[in-house]
Design an enzyme around this catalytic site. Structure first.
Site, PDB file in Angstrom:
ATOM      1  N   LYS A 111       0.828  -1.209   0.000  1.00  0.00           N
ATOM      2  CA  LYS A 111       0.000   0.000   0.000  1.00  0.00           C
ATOM      3  C   LYS A 111       0.863   1.258   0.000  1.00  0.00           C
ATOM      4  CE  LYS A 111      -4.334  -1.536   0.286  1.00  0.00           C
ATOM      5  NZ  LYS A 111      -4.104  -2.967   0.147  1.00  0.00           N
ATOM      6  N   LYS A 194      -5.877 -12.483 -12.386  1.00  0.00           N
ATOM      7  CA  LYS A 194      -7.245 -12.819 -11.989  1.00  0.00           C
ATOM      8  C   LYS A 194      -8.151 -11.598 -12.078  1.00  0.00           C
ATOM      9  CE  LYS A 194      -6.556 -12.106  -6.995  1.00  0.00           C
ATOM     10  NZ  LYS A 194      -6.629 -12.727  -5.656  1.00  0.00           N
ATOM     11  N   LYS A 197     -11.402  -5.725  -9.319  1.00  0.00           N
ATOM     12  CA  LYS A 197     -11.936  -4.375  -9.509  1.00  0.00           C
ATOM     13  C   LYS A 197     -10.831  -3.338  -9.732  1.00  0.00           C
ATOM     14  CE  LYS A 197     -14.365  -5.293  -5.799  1.00  0.00           C
ATOM     15  NZ  LYS A 197     -15.248  -5.293  -4.630  1.00  0.00           N
TER      16      LYS A 197
END
Length: 332
Positions: A111, A194, A197
């Site tokens: 992150k 895969k 979103k």
């Protein structure tokens, strides 16, 4: 019954990968385990969502959980923020989580690299909140992928540290759990990895997508110019489409197009049309239920009330016992 806990962040609509990778197994689990399935709206605050968007996405996930077949009478479906005890337990467990171990978390480092301008304390202590979601209900099984196993290891660490500090045998150890031995790979439409979103709308087939939208997305999916030699290895983008067909089509259909590819006779237009129609058929039951449940506000509210009551009863018992172990008691 052993307890299973799983949550999903309220960051948007659920897609085919969520359904075949998780939801379809959740439906089977609820007859054999004491299941808590929650919508992680507190976790999503690390990205500072718009308040209106947050509320609507939470509602969407609840509807899609119900539409997928999760039964509020069998399982506990709840919104994370409806159970404030998780925030209190999060406070207590943060006292036993150390800066060094939190900074070494793979997800935190990822992150920081991807969002260097939003390195907030919630991101740092994310594994603690995740641990509290699990510890709150004394879960021993958590259906997660490989990328979450470090968080589960940290959950065990925090629970065991609490037990050691207060000389109790209170929190149980939770382990990764795969209900099905058959792992289903659901790739995205962008030709890489895969379905997810984070790769944008075009990469996903959402459970609520209309047949027209599904057909358009499939026809635009990344492929290539076609094979140039018999039985050649498929490039990733083409293999992804065949993997999608493996999920939603019959074995005969898959074998037919695989044979055409190996003979250099495949026409991607025909292949994609077949894939799109099979996908429309495969998603129809859930899509129809999404539409029906969306229009039944009483059912949605009832499911959430039942879930909040059951989750709160479990959480309140845990917090009463944790406060007593720690020594937090009213003096009046």
């Amino acid at each position: 019954m052993e307890t299973v806990v799983s949550g999903i962040r309220s960051t948007g609509k659920l897609h085919l990968g969520n359904y075949y990778g998780a939801l379809s197994n959740f439906v089977k689990m609820q007859d054999e385990y004491n299941c808590f399935f929650f919508i992680a709206d507190l976790h999503s605050l690390t990205t500072h969502p718009n308040p209106q968007d947050l509320q609507s996405t939470v509602r969407n996930v609840v509807i899609e959980y119900l539409a997928a077949g999760i039964d509020p009478e069998k399982s506990t479906i709840y919104v994370q923020s409806d159970v404030p005890e998780v925030a209190e337990l999060y406070l207590y467990m943060n006292m036993n989580a150390y800066l060094g171990e939190l900074e070494r978390s793979t997800s935190f480092k990822d992150k920081v690299r991807s969002n260097p301008d939003n390195v907030n304390a919630g991101l740092l202590t994310y594994p603690v909140l995740m641990a509290c979601d699990i510890l709150l209900h004394h879960a021993t099984k958590v259906p997660v992928g490989k990328d979450q196993e470090q968080h589960l290891e940290m959950t065990r660490t925090f629970g065991n540290r609490f037990n050691h500090l207060y000389k109790v045998d209170y929190f149980k150890e939770a382990f990764a759990f795969s209900y099905s031995n058959k792992l289903i790979k659901v790739p995205g439409l962008s030709g890489q990895g895969k379905m997810g979103k984070s790769n944008g709308e075009a990469d996903c087939i959402y459970l609520s997508d209309t047949p027209e939208v599904i057909r358009k997305k499939i026809m635009r999916a990344v492929s290539d110019s076609g094979p140039t030699a018999p039985n050649q290895e498929k490039p990733e983008s083409v293999q992804n489409l065949f993997d999608l067909m493996k999920v939603v089509s019959t074995d005969d259909t898959l074998a037919h197009f695989d044979d055409l590819y190996n003979k250099c006779e495949i026409r991607y237009g025909d292949f994609k049309k077949q894939l799109a129609e099979d996908m429309v058929i495969a998603t129809e039951p859930v899509r129809s239920r999404i539409q029906d449940i969306s229009n039944d506000e009483d059912y949605i509210q009832k499911a959430l009330r039942i879930g909040a009551e059951k989750a709160s009863a479990s959480a309140q018992k845990t917090l009463r016992e944790v406060r007593e172990i720690i020594g937090i008691k009213k003096l009046y």
